[in-house]
Every structure is written in C-alpha cells, then in structure tokens.
Design a protein around this motif. Structure first.
Motif, PDB file in Angstrom:
ATOM      1  N   VAL A  68      10.313  -9.235  10.412  1.00 59.83           N
ATOM      2  CA  VAL A  68      11.022  -9.431   9.140  1.00 59.83           C
ATOM      3  C   VAL A  68      10.464  -8.429   8.142  1.00 59.83           C
ATOM      4  CG1 VAL A  68      11.405 -10.999   7.196  1.00 59.83           C
ATOM      5  CG2 VAL A  68      11.475 -11.886   9.537  1.00 59.83           C
ATOM      6  N   ASP A  69      11.330  -7.534   7.674  1.00 63.98           N
ATOM      7  CA  ASP A  69      10.902  -6.500   6.723  1.00 63.98           C
ATOM      8  C   ASP A  69      12.188  -5.959   6.078  1.00 63.98           C
ATOM      9  OD1 ASP A  69       8.110  -4.496   6.591  1.00 63.98           O
ATOM     10  OD2 ASP A  69       9.996  -3.743   5.733  1.00 63.98           O
ATOM     11  N   PRO A  70      12.178  -5.721   4.770  1.00 64.04           N
ATOM     12  CA  PRO A  70      13.407  -5.247   4.120  1.00 64.04           C
ATOM     13  C   PRO A  70      13.716  -3.774   4.378  1.00 64.04           C
ATOM     14  CG  PRO A  70      11.643  -5.511   2.512  1.00 64.04           C
ATOM     15  CD  PRO A  70      11.101  -5.976   3.818  1.00 64.04           C
ATOM     16  N   PHE A  89       0.810  -1.228   0.000  1.00 61.72           N
ATOM     17  CA  PHE A  89       0.000   0.000   0.000  1.00 61.72           C
ATOM     18  C   PHE A  89       0.839   1.272   0.000  1.00 61.72           C
ATOM     19  CE2 PHE A  89      -2.639  -3.322   1.759  1.00 61.72           C
ATOM     20  CZ  PHE A  89      -3.811  -3.144   1.052  1.00 61.72           C
ATOM     21  N   ARG A  90       1.881   1.318   0.862  1.00 63.71           N
ATOM     22  CA  ARG A  90       2.521   2.600   1.131  1.00 63.71           C
ATOM     23  C   ARG A  90       3.892   2.772   0.487  1.00 63.71           C
ATOM     24  NH1 ARG A  90      -0.752   0.966   4.885  1.00 63.71           N
ATOM     25  NH2 ARG A  90      -2.452   2.394   5.380  1.00 63.71           N
ATOM     26  N   ALA A  91       4.284   1.833  -0.382  1.00 67.94           N
ATOM     27  CA  ALA A  91       5.530   2.019  -1.127  1.00 67.94           C
ATOM     28  C   ALA A  91       5.320   3.174  -2.117  1.00 67.94           C
ATOM     29  CB  ALA A  91       5.868   0.729  -1.879  1.00 67.94           C
ATOM     30  N   GLY A 108       6.346  -7.962   7.131  1.00 67.64           N
ATOM     31  CA  GLY A 108       5.884  -7.165   5.996  1.00 67.64           C
ATOM     32  C   GLY A 108       4.729  -6.231   6.292  1.00 67.64           C
ATOM     33  N   THR A 109       4.824  -5.520   7.396  1.00 61.40           N
ATOM     34  CA  THR A 109       3.799  -4.509   7.660  1.00 61.40           C
ATOM     35  C   THR A 109       4.469  -3.246   8.182  1.00 61.40           C
ATOM     36  OG1 THR A 109       1.878  -3.875   8.998  1.00 61.40           O
ATOM     37  CG2 THR A 109       3.289  -5.613   9.905  1.00 61.40           C
ATOM     38  N   SER A 110       3.964  -2.090   7.730  1.00 63.31           N
ATOM     39  CA  SER A 110       4.538  -0.827   8.192  1.00 63.31           C
ATOM     40  C   SER A 110       4.042  -0.480   9.588  1.00 63.31           C
ATOM     41  CB  SER A 110       4.200   0.283   7.204  1.00 63.31           C
ATOM     42  OG  SER A 110       2.793   0.369   7.047  1.00 63.31           O
ATOM     43  N   LEU A 111       3.121  -1.268  10.136  1.00 69.99           N
ATOM     44  CA  LEU A 111       2.603  -1.079  11.502  1.00 69.99           C
ATOM     45  C   LEU A 111       2.118   0.350  11.731  1.00 69.99           C
ATOM     46  CD1 LEU A 111       5.118  -3.177  13.708  1.00 69.99           C
ATOM     47  CD2 LEU A 111       2.699  -3.674  13.276  1.00 69.99           C
TER      48      LEU A 111
END
Ligand code: APR
Length: 241
Positions: free
Chosen positions: A199-201, A25-27, A175-178
C-alpha cells in the motif's frame, strides 16, 4: 478440525506515519531534502559534531511527540486486539504502532524515544519527556546517543525480522520506498506460497516481482485492505473448540 490462524506480517516505512504529520525521507519535501545524510545520520557525523546530531534527533523526537497514530496504525492494532496474529516490522523510529496498541513490533532502525550508550548498544534508556544533552552519560560513563541505526551501521534486528517474514502467510508492505538495505530484502524471505501486497500512493514506485500494488494512502488503504481480507476469509481468528 480448527484451521490455524493466518499470520499477517506488516513491514512499514515512513509513509505509514505521514498522515500523522511525520515527514518521510525521500519526498521532494522530505527530511533528506533539507539535511545531508552524512551530516546527521552516520557514525562519522556523530564523531565530527555530536551536538548537531543530537539537535537533529531532538527535532525528530518533538515531531513524534506531537503526532498521534492514524487510521492505518489503528487498523493493524485493532486486528491484533481482536485475536488475529499480527507481527509488525517497522523501519520507523517513532512509537506510533505501540501507541495505537500493537504489541508485536520490531524496530529495524531503532527507537527515537530511547537513548543508548555510545559504546555499548545494549545499554538503553527510555527518554520519556527528556531529550539527550551533551554530557548525559550511560552507567559506564560514555555519552548517550539516540538509539537509532545510522547509515553504515549494522542492523541487529535483521535476523529476527527474517525469521518473522519466513513464517508469514500474508505480507503487507506499507509506505516504504524499499530502497534501504537490508530492510528492502526482507520481501525475499517470504515463503513462496505467501501473498505480498504493498500500500503506497506512489504509482511509480518500483516494486519487487510478485508484489501486488494497492495505490492508496496508508490511512485509506490499510483499513480497507484488512476489511477485504477478513471478508474474503484470508484473515480469520480460529473458532474456539
Ligand atoms: N501513505 C502511505 N505511503 C506514503 C504516504 C501515505 N500517506 N505518503 C508517502 N508515502 C510513501 C512514499 O510514496 C514512499 O514510497 O512512503 C514512502 C516513503 O519512503 P521513504 O521516504 O524513502 O521512507 P522509508 O522507505 O521508510 O525509508 C527507509 O531510510 O532514511 C532511512 O532510516 C531511514 O527508515 C528509513 C529508511
């Protein structure tokens, strides 16, 4: 004495499905860069222009239909298949956890492959190969809408999600921007002696205190992490008595 099997709870967001080809969504090239939330994902948008909202979710559904579970979905389902206690709480509306084989999946924000009555949220219908058209109605005659939770709506699965997290021994966030509440607050429900790993890049992602970061894509990081936890004995299946 047989040790109780540790309960792994996994909170997933759009990032776990990114390597399956589903947009986050937020990329900078994410969904909310091309669409205004207030045009497509609010009750007001539905009241103003339901046909446009249906078209937006038709496109989401087609993306999900074309996608396949990736190594992260498969690693979590594989653990469950081998007898580990795994509960998944997902913000995703796709069905990739289920298609990988996970059986304990709670969808906080609904499911794109389901329609529901626009007046009674409990009247839900699987869509199969269909989309929702204007004029498609529930058994009580009201227009069907996607079974997704829009901004400004209640999150009926949240209390159950809190109960699951409160019983976790390990929480894995993937994989969530929280940034979206109340999902982001689930981490606060974790018992004090439980461990939380993310886990998130995105190494710039702001994360709550006490959370350990693993900078990796879901497809690399999740299988590696579950292997490491098994090696270290933090995840195990109790031996048969
Ligand atoms: N592997 C893991 N994480 C990834 C990957 C990948 N390959 N690619 C991107 N990410 C991460 C990003 O770094 C980001 O932290 O996934 C996260 C995606 O964040 P968002 O786009 O904000 O998605 P999400 O957190 O799921 O959004 C929450 O907001 O719009 C609403 O209802 C919608 O459920 C959604 C909610």
């Amino acid at each position: 004495m047989t040790r109780k099997s540790p309960h792994l709870v996994v909170l997933t967001g759009a990032g776990i499905s990114a390597e399956s080809g589903i947009q986050t969504f937020r990329a900078h090239d994410g969904l909310w860069a091309d669409h205004r939330i207030e045009d497509v994902a609010t009750p007001e948008a539905w009241a103003r222009d339901p046909a446009m909202v249906l078209r937006f979710y038709d496109a989401r559904r087609e993306q999900v239909r074309a996608a396949r579970p990736n190594a992260a979905h498969r690693a979590l389902a594989g653990l469950e298949a081998r007898g580990f206690e795994v509960s998944i709480i997902t913000q995703n509306i796709d069905d990739l956890h289920e298609r990988a084989g996970s059986r304990h999946v709670l969808h906080l924000h609904g499911e794109i492959m389901m329609a529901r009555s626009s007046v009674n949220p409990r009247m839900r219908y699987p869509l199969g190969r269909d989309n929702i058209a204007m004029g498609d109605v529930c058994d009580q005659g009201s227009q069907l809408r996607p079974d997704v939770v829009w901004f400004g709506e209640a999150v009926p699965a949240y209390p159950q999600a809190c109960e699951i997290v409160a019983e976790a021994d390990l929480l894995l966030v993937v994989g969530t921007s929280l940034v979206v509440m109340p999902a982001a607050a689930l981490v606060d429900e974790l018992p004090l002696d439980a461990e939380c790993m993310l886990v998130d890049p995105d190494e710039q992602l702001s994360i709550p205190p006490g959370v350990t970061r693993w900078v990796a894509s879901a497809g690399e990081g999740v299988p590696a992490l579950v292997r490491q936890w098994q090696r270290e004995g933090r995840l195990f299946v109790p031996a048969m008595p």
